[in-house]
Design an enzyme around this catalytic site. Sequence first.
Site, short mmCIF file in Angstrom:
data_model
loop_
_atom_site.label_atom_id
_atom_site.label_comp_id
_atom_site.label_asym_id
_atom_site.label_seq_id
_atom_site.Cartn_x
_atom_site.Cartn_y
_atom_site.Cartn_z
N LYS A 194 7.61 9.09 24.59
CA LYS A 194 7.26 8.13 23.54
C LYS A 194 5.90 7.52 23.83
O LYS A 194 5.70 6.87 24.86
CB LYS A 194 8.32 7.03 23.46
N ASP A 205 2.68 -1.87 20.20
CA ASP A 205 3.74 -2.12 19.23
C ASP A 205 3.72 -3.57 18.79
O ASP A 205 4.17 -4.46 19.52
CB ASP A 205 5.10 -1.76 19.84
N LYS A 215 6.85 -8.72 15.78
CA LYS A 215 7.37 -9.31 17.00
C LYS A 215 6.85 -10.74 17.16
O LYS A 215 5.81 -11.10 16.59
CB LYS A 215 6.92 -8.50 18.23
N ASP A 257 4.34 0.12 25.85
CA ASP A 257 5.31 0.85 25.04
C ASP A 257 5.01 2.35 25.00
O ASP A 257 5.74 3.10 24.36
CB ASP A 257 5.37 0.27 23.63
N ASP A 277 10.44 -2.38 13.69
CA ASP A 277 10.25 -2.53 15.14
C ASP A 277 11.12 -1.55 15.93
O ASP A 277 11.05 -1.52 17.15
CB ASP A 277 10.56 -3.97 15.56
N GLU A 330 10.61 1.62 15.98
CA GLU A 330 9.71 2.72 15.60
C GLU A 330 9.73 3.88 16.58
O GLU A 330 9.42 5.01 16.21
CB GLU A 330 8.27 2.19 15.47
N ARG A 369 12.12 5.53 18.07
CA ARG A 369 13.07 6.60 17.74
C ARG A 369 12.61 7.38 16.50
O ARG A 369 12.94 8.55 16.33
CB ARG A 369 14.46 6.01 17.55
#
Length: 458
Positions: A225, A230, A237, A248, A307, A309, A311
Site C-alpha cells: 500500500k 492520507d 481526518k 501511510d 478515509d 482508501e 483497501r
Amino acid sequence: MNVLFKTSLARATPIIAVDAATWPALRAQLPQRTQAWLTTVGFKAAPDSLALVPGEDGKLAQVFAGVANAAHPFALSALPQQLPEGAYALSSEGVALSDEAAALSWELGCYQFDLYKPRKRLPAQLWMKNSADAQRGLALATAMVATRDLVNTPAEHMGPQELAAAAQALAKQHGAKFKQITGDDLLKKNFPAIHAVGRASTRAPRLIELNWGSDKHPRLTLVGKGVCFDSGGLDLKSADGMRQMKKDMGGAANALGLATLIMAFKLPVRLQLLIPAVENMVAGNAYRPGDVIKTRAGVHIEIGNTDAEGRVILCDALAYAAESAPELIIDMATLTGAARVALGAQLPALFAKHMDTARDLVDLGLKLDDPLWHMPLWAPYKEGIASSIGDIVNTGRNALAGAINAALFLEAFVPEQQDWLHIDLFAWNDINRPGRPIGGEAQTIRTLLAYLEERFAA
C-alpha cells in the site's frame, strides 16, 4: 556502514557480551579490581546495559555489554551511540554472538534519520572478521534502514513519483524490469479504483511494477500500500489523525525492503512487486462518500468512507496480481487503526488463507524477534461489508472487527484457490528502544524472508 571487516582486530577495544545466566560464573573469574569497578557502576548484565572499564593508564580498556541472547537482532543496538567514538570488536570471552546478530544489531543501533538534522556525533564502529553470516546481517540491516528512511521522509519529498523513483533505483541495482502506469492512463489500463482515490492530488496516482527473476521459477507477488499522504479525503481526518500520515506508505516501504532482500539473496522465485501509489487529498474532483466505483475485477465498491482508501487501491493491485496466478501473493499495508487497537504498534496482524501457514509464521516471528500475530478471516462477518447498491462497501456496518472487515474486503479480490497473506502493520515505532528509535520501521520482513527461503528452497 559502521560495521567494518578487518583481518586484524588487535587495535579495537574489546567488548565482552554477557547475559544474566552466564554472568555470575564469568564475573568470578575477573580480576578483583575489575569486579570492584563493575560493582561500583552497578553492572548486572541486564540486556542493553553496558559498563566501561578503564585500564591502569586511565584509557578505556574493555566494555561489558548485557545481551538478551546470542542471536537477538538488537543484541548490541544500545552500544554504537553510547560508546565513545572509536573502534570496538567482540571478545572471545562471554556470550558468543552470531555474526549475523552482531552485524545486524550494530548497524540498526547506528540508525538515525538525518536527512534534515545532522548527527551530533558519529556512532562507534564495530570491527569484525568477514563471514557469510556477517554479510547477511549487513544486508538485512541495509534493507531495514532503507525501509525506515522511506517511511520517515516527509510527504513533500516522498510522493508517488518519488516512491516510484525509489523502486526504479532498486530495479536498476538488481537488474529487474521497472514500469509504471500514471494518471489517466490508469483508466485506460483498467485500474479505476487506484485512479479514483488519487485523482484529487496534484501529484498523479500510479501503479508501480517491478519484475525480477527467471521464468522457470515459481511466481511470487508482493503488493504494498503506497498512500504517500492520507488526509482522509472528504471524510477528513482530525489534525492529530493526519499528523503522521506520511507513514501511510509503510506497506509499500516494507514490500520494497522485502523485495530488496529477495533479490540480494537471489531467491529462486519470479518476483513481481506492485505498489499502487497515491495521495488521498481533497479537491473538487475528489471521490465522495456514497460513490460506487467499478474496479478492475468488475466488482462495484460503494464508498462508505473516503478515509478507508487503502483497501480501495489495493483491490485493483490484488486483482492484477491474481491474473498471473502466482504461487503466493503477500500484501503489506498500514490498513486499519483497529489492528493497532487490538495488537498495538509492535505486533502486525496476519491474515492467511491457510491456518498451518499462519501458525508457522507466528512461530517463526517469535523465534526471530520479528513478530506478527494471526487474526481470522472470519467468513460470517462478510455480511457486514455487503452493500445495498453495490457488490461490497469499503467500511463495515460498525466499528467492530475493523481489521477483519478490511481483510475480508481484500479477500473478495483474491480468487478462492489463490494462496494469499495479508499483513496489516504499523510501520512505526511509537517508543524509543535500542536500535528502534521513534519513527519508521521495517516490520515482518526478516520473518517473511526466512519463510520464503524455506518455502522456495532451491
